[in-house]
Write a protein that holds these residues in place. Structure first.
Motif, short mmCIF file in Angstrom:
data_model
loop_
_atom_site.label_atom_id
_atom_site.label_comp_id
_atom_site.label_asym_id
_atom_site.label_seq_id
_atom_site.Cartn_x
_atom_site.Cartn_y
_atom_site.Cartn_z
N ARG A 57 0.83 -1.19 0.00
CA ARG A 57 0.00 0.00 0.00
C ARG A 57 0.87 1.25 0.00
O ARG A 57 2.03 1.20 0.41
CB ARG A 57 -0.94 0.02 1.19
CG ARG A 57 -0.24 0.21 2.51
CD ARG A 57 -1.18 0.09 3.68
NE ARG A 57 -1.03 1.24 4.55
CZ ARG A 57 -1.95 1.70 5.33
NH1 ARG A 57 -3.11 1.12 5.41
NH2 ARG A 57 -1.74 2.75 6.10
N GLU A 77 1.64 4.50 1.79
CA GLU A 77 1.47 5.06 3.13
C GLU A 77 1.15 6.55 3.05
O GLU A 77 0.41 7.07 3.86
CB GLU A 77 2.75 4.85 3.94
CG GLU A 77 3.12 3.40 4.12
CD GLU A 77 2.40 2.76 5.28
OE1 GLU A 77 2.49 3.30 6.38
OE2 GLU A 77 1.75 1.73 5.07
N ASP A 121 -3.76 7.25 7.38
CA ASP A 121 -4.45 6.45 6.37
C ASP A 121 -3.44 6.01 5.32
O ASP A 121 -2.24 6.17 5.49
CB ASP A 121 -5.59 7.25 5.74
CG ASP A 121 -6.60 6.35 5.01
OD1 ASP A 121 -6.44 5.12 5.06
OD2 ASP A 121 -7.52 6.88 4.40
N GLY A 122 -3.90 5.53 4.24
CA GLY A 122 -3.05 5.11 3.14
C GLY A 122 -3.91 4.82 1.95
O GLY A 122 -5.11 5.13 1.94
N SER A 167 -4.70 1.76 -1.15
CA SER A 167 -4.49 0.51 -1.87
C SER A 167 -4.08 0.88 -3.29
O SER A 167 -4.40 1.96 -3.78
CB SER A 167 -5.76 -0.32 -1.89
OG SER A 167 -6.14 -0.67 -0.58
N GLN A 178 -13.69 7.42 0.21
CA GLN A 178 -13.07 6.40 1.05
C GLN A 178 -13.95 5.15 1.05
O GLN A 178 -15.14 5.22 0.77
CB GLN A 178 -12.92 6.92 2.47
CG GLN A 178 -11.93 8.05 2.59
CD GLN A 178 -11.71 8.47 4.03
OE1 GLN A 178 -12.51 8.19 4.91
NE2 GLN A 178 -10.61 9.12 4.28
N LYS A 183 -12.00 -0.42 5.34
CA LYS A 183 -10.83 -1.27 5.23
C LYS A 183 -11.29 -2.72 5.18
O LYS A 183 -12.12 -3.14 5.97
CB LYS A 183 -9.89 -1.01 6.40
CG LYS A 183 -9.30 0.39 6.35
CD LYS A 183 -8.36 0.64 7.49
CE LYS A 183 -7.80 2.05 7.39
NZ LYS A 183 -6.82 2.34 8.42
N ALA A 191 -6.04 -0.04 3.36
CA ALA A 191 -6.22 1.41 3.44
C ALA A 191 -7.64 1.75 3.01
O ALA A 191 -8.35 0.92 2.45
CB ALA A 191 -5.21 2.10 2.53
#
Length: 113
Positions: A26, A28, A42-43, A45, A88, A91, A97
């Motif tokens: 992922r 970061e 968060d991060g 994908s 968003q 997860k 993420a």
């Protein structure tokens, strides 16, 4: 623009910190010329257009000298042209993420020191 059922914002040049190991891969952090694009802690994908995931793997192997058959492990700085998801999502697994980044063109990959 929609890709793989996910709505993405405009195309932009991104610099992202990529974490990868045997079970997770992922971004970061990602930023563009205006600043950070992902929330704190968060991060994102990774989604790939064309063969950009194969290119990412090959570039990480070359940058780190990774010779094993399994995916490379480590932290990398990735320069790319791509898009960040507009919304968003929950997860889906430990280490996931809540955003997505679509890689449209890979520019460079360096080992993060």
């Amino acid at each position: 623009m929609t890709f793989d059922g996910v709505a993405f914002g405009p195309q932009r040049t991104l610099s992202c910190t990529w974490f990868t190991n045997f079970e997770n891969s992922r971004f970061e952090q990602c930023r563009d010329a205006t600043g950070p694009l992902l929330g704190e802690g968060d991060g994102a994908s990774i989604k790939c257009r064309g063969d950009t995931c194969r290119q990412l793997d090959a570039a990480a192997r070359e940058a780190s000298g990774w010779r094993k058959a399994e995916p490379p492990w480590g932290n990398f700085t990735v320069q790319l042209v791509g898009r960040v998801s507009l919304a968003q999502h929950k997860k889906r697994y430990l280490g996931d993420a809540s955003r997505d980044v679509l890689i449209e063109r890979l520019v460079s990959v360096r080992v993060l020191k």
